[in-house]
Design a protein around this motif. Structure first.
Motif, short mmCIF file in Angstrom:
data_model
loop_
_atom_site.label_atom_id
_atom_site.label_comp_id
_atom_site.label_asym_id
_atom_site.label_seq_id
_atom_site.Cartn_x
_atom_site.Cartn_y
_atom_site.Cartn_z
N MET A 1 0.94 -1.15 0.20
CA MET A 1 -0.08 0.21 0.03
C MET A 1 1.02 1.26 0.08
SD MET A 1 -3.50 0.55 2.35
CE MET A 1 -2.61 0.69 3.85
N LYS A 2 0.99 1.88 -1.31
CA LYS A 2 1.78 2.77 -1.28
C LYS A 2 1.09 4.15 -1.08
CE LYS A 2 5.57 4.07 -4.52
NZ LYS A 2 5.77 3.96 -5.80
N LYS A 3 1.44 5.27 -0.43
CA LYS A 3 0.98 6.40 -0.01
C LYS A 3 0.82 7.20 -1.35
CE LYS A 3 1.80 6.88 4.82
NZ LYS A 3 2.27 7.81 5.90
N ASN A 4 -0.45 7.62 -1.76
CA ASN A 4 -0.78 8.29 -2.66
C ASN A 4 -1.63 9.70 -2.47
OD1 ASN A 4 -3.07 7.40 -2.36
ND2 ASN A 4 -3.49 6.19 -4.07
N VAL A 5 -1.55 10.20 -1.07
CA VAL A 5 -2.25 11.29 -0.61
C VAL A 5 -1.29 12.27 -0.17
CG1 VAL A 5 -4.09 12.22 0.61
CG2 VAL A 5 -4.47 9.99 -0.42
N GLY A 6 -1.01 13.32 -0.74
CA GLY A 6 -0.10 14.29 -0.21
C GLY A 6 -0.38 14.99 1.03
N THR A 7 0.29 15.90 1.48
CA THR A 7 0.25 16.54 2.71
C THR A 7 -1.01 17.34 2.86
OG1 THR A 7 2.57 16.51 3.05
CG2 THR A 7 1.23 18.11 4.48
N ILE A 8 -1.11 18.17 1.81
CA ILE A 8 -2.48 19.16 1.85
C ILE A 8 -3.65 18.55 1.65
CG2 ILE A 8 -3.40 21.33 0.51
CD1 ILE A 8 -0.74 22.34 -0.09
N ASP A 9 -3.92 17.48 0.70
CA ASP A 9 -4.85 16.58 0.42
C ASP A 9 -5.15 15.98 1.67
OD1 ASP A 9 -6.86 15.34 -0.75
OD2 ASP A 9 -5.55 14.10 -2.29
N ARG A 10 -4.04 15.33 2.40
CA ARG A 10 -4.64 14.79 3.76
C ARG A 10 -5.14 15.62 4.67
NH1 ARG A 10 0.57 11.04 5.60
NH2 ARG A 10 -1.17 10.30 6.95
N SER A 11 -4.63 16.69 4.82
CA SER A 11 -5.22 17.75 5.60
C SER A 11 -6.58 18.21 5.51
CB SER A 11 -4.17 19.00 5.82
OG SER A 11 -2.96 18.76 6.12
N ILE A 12 -6.98 18.34 4.29
CA ILE A 12 -8.33 18.86 3.94
C ILE A 12 -9.33 17.36 4.18
CG2 ILE A 12 -9.74 19.19 1.85
CD1 ILE A 12 -7.40 20.73 0.72
N ARG A 13 -8.73 16.16 3.84
CA ARG A 13 -9.47 15.06 4.06
C ARG A 13 -9.80 14.79 5.49
NH1 ARG A 13 -8.97 10.78 -0.11
NH2 ARG A 13 -8.16 11.86 -1.89
N ILE A 14 -8.85 15.00 6.44
CA ILE A 14 -8.98 14.83 8.15
C ILE A 14 -10.00 15.95 8.56
CG2 ILE A 14 -7.76 15.33 10.28
CD1 ILE A 14 -5.33 13.80 8.68
N ILE A 15 -9.82 17.21 7.95
CA ILE A 15 -10.84 18.37 8.45
C ILE A 15 -12.09 18.05 8.04
CG2 ILE A 15 -11.17 20.77 8.14
CD1 ILE A 15 -8.13 21.28 7.98
N ALA A 16 -12.39 17.55 6.95
CA ALA A 16 -13.65 17.20 6.18
C ALA A 16 -14.27 16.07 6.79
CB ALA A 16 -13.63 16.98 4.76
N GLY A 17 -13.43 14.95 7.13
CA GLY A 17 -13.97 14.16 7.88
C GLY A 17 -14.64 14.44 9.31
N MET A 51 -6.42 3.31 -8.33
CA MET A 51 -7.00 2.56 -9.60
C MET A 51 -7.16 3.49 -10.70
SD MET A 51 -10.60 0.76 -8.23
CE MET A 51 -11.27 2.21 -7.51
N MET A 52 -6.91 5.00 -10.62
CA MET A 52 -7.00 5.81 -11.41
C MET A 52 -5.52 6.25 -11.78
SD MET A 52 -10.38 8.15 -11.31
CE MET A 52 -10.24 8.32 -9.36
N GLY A 53 -4.54 6.00 -11.04
CA GLY A 53 -3.16 6.35 -11.14
C GLY A 53 -2.73 7.62 -10.92
N ILE A 54 -3.52 8.25 -9.68
CA ILE A 54 -3.58 9.49 -9.64
C ILE A 54 -2.70 9.36 -8.32
CG2 ILE A 54 -4.55 11.46 -8.56
CD1 ILE A 54 -6.97 10.81 -10.21
N SER A 59 6.24 12.97 -2.60
CA SER A 59 7.62 12.09 -2.58
C SER A 59 7.34 10.91 -3.20
CB SER A 59 7.58 11.76 -1.26
OG SER A 59 6.59 11.24 -0.77
N CYS A 60 6.23 10.32 -3.81
CA CYS A 60 6.27 9.29 -4.59
C CYS A 60 6.54 9.09 -5.81
CB CYS A 60 4.79 8.53 -4.26
SG CYS A 60 3.62 9.12 -5.25
N CYS A 61 6.80 10.12 -6.39
CA CYS A 61 6.75 10.43 -7.96
C CYS A 61 8.32 11.05 -8.34
CB CYS A 61 5.91 11.15 -8.42
SG CYS A 61 4.25 10.42 -8.34
N THR A 62 9.34 10.99 -7.28
CA THR A 62 10.55 11.45 -7.57
C THR A 62 11.34 10.37 -8.30
OG1 THR A 62 11.23 11.04 -5.39
CG2 THR A 62 10.45 13.14 -5.95
N LYS A 63 12.07 10.74 -9.32
CA LYS A 63 12.70 9.83 -9.99
C LYS A 63 14.19 9.88 -9.42
CE LYS A 63 10.54 10.40 -14.46
NZ LYS A 63 10.30 10.91 -15.89
#
Length: 65
Positions: A1-17, A51-54, A59-63
């Motif tokens: 299970m690779k993390k695919n949710v960034g910091t800002i996205d996570r913060s918004i999700r937690i606040i909304a939740g 599932m959508m590759g988003i 940090s997950c997409c650095t080469k």
């Protein structure tokens, strides 16, 4: 299970939740939907994103060369 949710996205999700769970405390059953964004925010992993590759996690997409 690779993390695919960034910091800002996570913060918004937690606040909304938490806000939606607050609705559940007032007796509105729709507030229980808040469990989904809260869990995805805490875990940092979103199944639909995978599932959508988003990924909003930079940090997950650095080469490495």
């Amino acid at each position: 299970m690779k993390k695919n949710v960034g910091t800002i996205d996570r913060s918004i999700r937690i606040i909304a939740g938490v806000a939606l769970l607050g609705l559940a405390a007032t007796g509105t059953m729709w507030g229980l939907v808040g469990i989904v964004p809260l869990l995805t925010g805490v875990l940092g992993w979103c199944p639909p994103y995978q599932m959508m590759g988003i990924s909003t996690n930079s940090s997950c997409c650095t080469k490495s060369n």
